[in-house]
Design a protein around this motif. Structure first.
Motif, PDB file in Angstrom:
ATOM      1  N   LEU A   1       0.831  -1.286  -0.194  1.00 25.59           N
ATOM      2  CA  LEU A   1      -0.191  -0.069  -0.234  1.00 25.59           C
ATOM      3  C   LEU A   1       0.915   0.998  -0.001  1.00 25.59           C
ATOM      4  O   LEU A   1       0.641   2.284  -0.657  1.00 25.59           O
ATOM      5  CB  LEU A   1      -0.958  -0.041   1.290  1.00 25.59           C
ATOM      6  N   SER A   2       1.933   1.207   0.560  1.00 21.83           N
ATOM      7  CA  SER A   2       2.871   2.488   0.720  1.00 21.83           C
ATOM      8  C   SER A   2       3.528   2.750  -0.577  1.00 21.83           C
ATOM      9  O   SER A   2       3.484   3.979  -1.124  1.00 21.83           O
ATOM     10  CB  SER A   2       4.247   2.223   1.727  1.00 21.83           C
ATOM     11  N   VAL A   3       3.830   1.482  -1.450  1.00 18.36           N
ATOM     12  CA  VAL A   3       4.382   1.501  -2.575  1.00 18.36           C
ATOM     13  C   VAL A   3       3.398   2.133  -3.690  1.00 18.36           C
ATOM     14  O   VAL A   3       3.665   2.999  -4.468  1.00 18.36           O
ATOM     15  CB  VAL A   3       5.063   0.419  -3.028  1.00 18.36           C
ATOM     16  N   ALA A   4       2.011   1.545  -3.616  1.00 18.59           N
ATOM     17  CA  ALA A   4       1.087   1.804  -4.486  1.00 18.59           C
ATOM     18  C   ALA A   4       0.483   3.264  -4.221  1.00 18.59           C
ATOM     19  O   ALA A   4       0.123   4.095  -5.408  1.00 18.59           O
ATOM     20  CB  ALA A   4      -0.286   1.014  -4.196  1.00 18.59           C
ATOM     21  N   THR A   5       0.762   3.904  -3.096  1.00 16.51           N
ATOM     22  CA  THR A   5       0.247   5.272  -2.798  1.00 16.51           C
ATOM     23  C   THR A   5       1.435   6.089  -2.649  1.00 16.51           C
ATOM     24  O   THR A   5       1.333   7.569  -2.492  1.00 16.51           O
ATOM     25  CB  THR A   5      -0.537   5.513  -1.634  1.00 16.51           C
ATOM     26  N   ASP A   6       2.657   5.900  -3.234  1.00 16.23           N
ATOM     27  CA  ASP A   6       3.690   6.941  -3.229  1.00 16.23           C
ATOM     28  C   ASP A   6       3.404   7.781  -4.416  1.00 16.23           C
ATOM     29  O   ASP A   6       3.269   7.297  -5.479  1.00 16.23           O
ATOM     30  CB  ASP A   6       5.000   6.088  -3.529  1.00 16.23           C
TER      31      ASP A   6
ATOM     32  N   GLN B   1       5.330  10.199  -5.669  1.00 16.91           N
ATOM     33  CA  GLN B   1       6.455  10.225  -6.488  1.00 16.91           C
ATOM     34  C   GLN B   1       6.414   9.141  -7.535  1.00 16.91           C
ATOM     35  O   GLN B   1       6.607   9.552  -8.673  1.00 16.91           O
ATOM     36  CB  GLN B   1       7.934  10.437  -5.877  1.00 16.91           C
ATOM     37  N   LEU B   2       6.264   7.960  -7.206  1.00 16.86           N
ATOM     38  CA  LEU B   2       6.144   7.145  -8.224  1.00 16.86           C
ATOM     39  C   LEU B   2       4.959   7.112  -9.141  1.00 16.86           C
ATOM     40  O   LEU B   2       4.937   6.723 -10.188  1.00 16.86           O
ATOM     41  CB  LEU B   2       5.988   5.670  -7.144  1.00 16.86           C
TER      42      LEU B   2
ATOM     43  N   ASN C   1      12.870   3.838 -10.508  1.00 15.55           N
ATOM     44  CA  ASN C   1      13.925   2.867 -10.029  1.00 15.55           C
ATOM     45  C   ASN C   1      14.458   3.180  -8.653  1.00 15.55           C
ATOM     46  O   ASN C   1      14.276   2.560  -7.637  1.00 15.55           O
ATOM     47  CB  ASN C   1      15.038   3.080 -10.821  1.00 15.55           C
ATOM     48  N   SER C   2      14.534   4.444  -8.482  1.00 18.82           N
ATOM     49  CA  SER C   2      15.053   4.925  -6.905  1.00 18.82           C
ATOM     50  C   SER C   2      13.730   4.722  -5.765  1.00 18.82           C
ATOM     51  O   SER C   2      14.005   4.283  -4.666  1.00 18.82           O
ATOM     52  CB  SER C   2      15.359   6.582  -7.010  1.00 18.82           C
ATOM     53  N   ARG C   3      12.689   5.007  -6.427  1.00 20.31           N
ATOM     54  CA  ARG C   3      11.555   4.577  -5.197  1.00 20.31           C
ATOM     55  C   ARG C   3      11.340   3.447  -4.816  1.00 20.31           C
ATOM     56  O   ARG C   3      11.317   2.987  -3.584  1.00 20.31           O
ATOM     57  CB  ARG C   3      10.187   5.426  -5.716  1.00 20.31           C
ATOM     58  N   ILE C   4      11.228   2.380  -5.758  1.00 22.15           N
ATOM     59  CA  ILE C   4      11.330   1.127  -5.691  1.00 22.15           C
ATOM     60  C   ILE C   4      12.516   0.561  -4.958  1.00 22.15           C
ATOM     61  O   ILE C   4      12.271  -0.364  -3.917  1.00 22.15           O
ATOM     62  CB  ILE C   4      11.023   0.317  -6.919  1.00 22.15           C
ATOM     63  N   LEU C   5      13.590   1.067  -5.096  1.00 21.27           N
ATOM     64  CA  LEU C   5      14.585   0.507  -4.475  1.00 21.27           C
ATOM     65  C   LEU C   5      14.612   0.936  -2.844  1.00 21.27           C
ATOM     66  O   LEU C   5      15.397   0.178  -2.271  1.00 21.27           O
ATOM     67  CB  LEU C   5      16.154   1.256  -5.089  1.00 21.27           C
TER      68      LEU C   5
ATOM     69  N   SER D   1      16.936  -4.538 -10.774  1.00 20.19           N
ATOM     70  CA  SER D   1      16.334  -4.341  -9.393  1.00 20.19           C
ATOM     71  C   SER D   1      14.881  -4.461  -9.205  1.00 20.19           C
ATOM     72  O   SER D   1      14.119  -4.996  -8.497  1.00 20.19           O
ATOM     73  CB  SER D   1      16.797  -3.395  -8.633  1.00 20.19           C
ATOM     74  N   TYR D   2      14.108  -4.134 -10.375  1.00 24.25           N
ATOM     75  CA  TYR D   2      12.764  -4.524 -10.761  1.00 24.25           C
ATOM     76  C   TYR D   2      12.603  -4.398 -12.245  1.00 24.25           C
ATOM     77  O   TYR D   2      13.280  -4.222 -12.699  1.00 24.25           O
ATOM     78  CB  TYR D   2      11.967  -3.095 -10.217  1.00 24.25           C
TER      79      TYR D   2
END
Length: 585
Positions: A69-74, A76-77, A100-104, A134-135
């Motif tokens: 949920l944190s990644v999906a609602t970021d 910047q991403l 790339n940077s946000r997922i890392l 990395s992704y």
């Protein structure tokens, strides 16, 4: 083979066998009852452990849900994905670097996550700028999306079943992986979102979690609500083979915890499963049934020892009981053999008051009755022999009688005494039919001829006062009857029905019914009281000619059977006697 043993050995073998059977049945029932109790208790304990494991795995998955949920609602991403779609050139490169940077950044907070992928339409644009290690940005129209829509349309977050051969894992080391999905359109109601966040972890992470909370020797695995494997735990090969042999394992199971019995590799297994958690998953434990009943080994040994002790204790009682029963029976058998050899001087067994004693007393009573009967038979035989001797002494020579009567008849004819001649002729006929050359059975016609001769002689004496008639058909006259049956009733009618010279009628009638013969002798004389009629048939009496009636009835019953014989019929006037026989030529 058993029937040739002595009674003593038969009793020992029978009671011993019965004791073994009862002890075996009792042991099996006790073992079954204890097994059910132990199985129920172990199953309840295992279900409690499974619920705890399910709760821990649910908390672990919940942490991954919060991570996704944190990644999906970021923000910047999300902005970088929009820029990748609407810009070009350097701005797209910047957007790819931001993604790339946000997922890392997020991956660094999750030690067990080995890959985070974005499945989205912008994957082709990103491929021009960088090959990410990395992704991955995966094109939503590729083969990776096949078969996923049925899972993602029901939940915004969930776990995919194990997909060992899926293209998603082509560049990863060969092992099983667990992948969680999260719709990037968190606040959208679309059933098939265009963007999915995929979080991939080694399957052994969840398997280690299962073993850590349960027993290391047991086999744990996780299925989703469609009965598809999500994790094999730490015994992959055994669980895979078990699921192949037991397809649709929990297809009939509800949402609650439960217990099943299944066969696997020729062995019985207990399948214990937890309730469904909020992610549609349930934890399952495979346990060999022998392990459930292992605590019963001591009970089994105890039952066997108790059974052996009981048999050892009961065996002397069996021997004692068999001797207690067989000894008097053996004595009774010897006494019966003694009686069979003709020695009736036997003594009772006073020491037995039970059923054997009663049997002995009845045997003694029967012995005395047999002894008395034999004495009576011997006495009757002696009397019969004496009577036969007297009969032989007094027997009339038929030829001498017939010759004498013929001489008298000739003298009567010569003297012109016709009535004397007629009387002599009828008397000659009467004796000829009565003696019958010693034949016991005559036709009814011959018996009636003798009665007519007798009635002619009586009417000569009575001056024709008795009218005699016959109502017997030709067919009935051809049937057979023992001789000297009807005459005693004719004599009684003349002597007791018309004793003072009255006029009267005597009639003999007959018929057949279902093979039986009925002959009826009727008169219109004074009659016999009903109580006297019954008495005449039961015992001989000189009154009313009782000796003849009683003897005829006994002769008929001895010859034809007790259901046949003589019966007096109730009439208003006179006497009517019914003779019931059957034809036996």
């Amino acid at each position: 083979m058993f029937q040739h043993l002595s009674l003593h050995k038969q009793l020992i073998l029978m009671i011993g066998t019965l004791s073994v059977i009862l002890l075996t049945v009792f042991g099996l029932m006790a073992y079954r009852s204890a097994a059910d109790i132990v199985t129920s208790q172990v199953t309840q304990n295992s279900q409690m452990v499974l619920e705890q494991i399910n709760s821990v795995s649910e908390q672990w998955i919940q942490s991954l849900e919060l991570f996704s949920l944190s990644v999906a609602t970021d923000s910047q991403l999300e902005s970088a994905l929009e820029e990748l779609k609407t810009t070009n050139g350097l701005e797209q490169v910047t957007a790819v670097n931001t993604i790339n940077s946000r997922i890392l950044f997020y991956m660094s907070s999750q030690r067990d996550v080995i890959r985070v992928s974005l499945l989205c339409p912008e994957a082709e644009l990103a491929a021009y700028y960088q090959d990410w290690s990395s992704y991955y940005l995966i094109n939503s129209s590729s083969l990776a999306m096949e078969g996923w829509s049925e899972y993602v349309k029901n939940r915004g977050f969930g776990i995919l079943p194990l997909l060992p051969e899926h293209p998603l894992y082509e560049e990863l080391p060969s092992q099983n992986y667990i992948t969680f999905y999260r719709s990037m359109d968190v606040f959208s109601d679309e059933e098939n979102p265009e963007r999915l966040l995929l979080i991939t972890l080694p399957e052994e992470v969840l398997g280690t979690l299962l073993v850590a909370r349960g027993e290391a020797t047991d086999q744990y695995f996780i299925l989703n609500e469609k009965n598809e494997p999500v994790s094999y735990g730490m015994h992959e090969k055994e669980v895979v083979d078990f699921l192949k042999e037991n397809e649709n394992l929990l297809s009939q199971a509800g949402k609650e915890a439960g217990f099943l019995n299944r066969m696997f590799m020729g062995e019985r297994y207990a399948v214990i499963y937890s309730s469904l958690n909020r992610y549609g998953l349930r934890t399952i434990q495979l346990k060999p049934y022998g392990q459930l009943t292992e605590p019963l080994s001591a009970l089994t040994r105890g039952i066997c020892l108790v059974g052996i002790f009981c048999l050892a204790a009961v065996l002397p009682l069996i021997v004692w009981f068999s001797k207690k029963v067989v000894r008097p029976l053996h004595t009774l058998n010897l006494r019966m053999r003694q009686v069979g050899e003709g020695n009736f001087e036997v003594q009772p067994m006073p020491c037995y008051t039970n059923e054997i004693g009663q049997l002995d007393r009845h045997f003694l009573q029967m012995t005395q009755e047999i002894k008395q009967m034999l004495e009576r038979v011997e006495r009757i035989s002696q009397e019969k022999a004496q009577m036969e001797y007297l009969v032989m002494q007094q027997q009339i020579n038929p030829h001498f009688l017939y010759n004498t009567l013929d001489f008298i008849n000739w003298m009567a004819i010569k003297a012109h005494a016709d009535h004397i001649s007629r009387a002599v002729v009828r008397l000659s006929e009467f004796f000829r039919l009565s003696l019958s050359n010693g034949v016991e059975v005559l036709t009814i016609d011959e018996e009636l001829q003798r009665i007519r001769a007798y009635m002619d002689l009586q009417n000569l004496i009575l001056r024709g006062r008795i009218q005699y008639t016959e109502e017997v058909g030709p067919e009935l006259k051809r049937q057979h009857i023992i001789r000297l049956v009807l005459q005693p009733f004719i004599e009684n009618s003349i002597l007791h029905g018309f004793p003072d010279g009255e006029q009267g009628e005597i009639c003999i009638s007959g018929w057949m019914d279902e093979g039986d013969i009925y002959l009826q002798v009727s008169d219109n004389g004074r009659g016999i009281p009903e109580e006297v009629q019954e008495q005449l048939l039961k015992e001989p009496s000189s009154k009313y000619g009782g000796y003849g009636v009683y003897n005829v009835n006994k002769r008929l019953q001895l010859y034809y059977g007790t259901e046949y014989g003589v019966k007096y019929l109730p009439v208003r006037r006179g006497t009517t006697v019914l003779v019931h026989i059957f034809d036996e030529p």
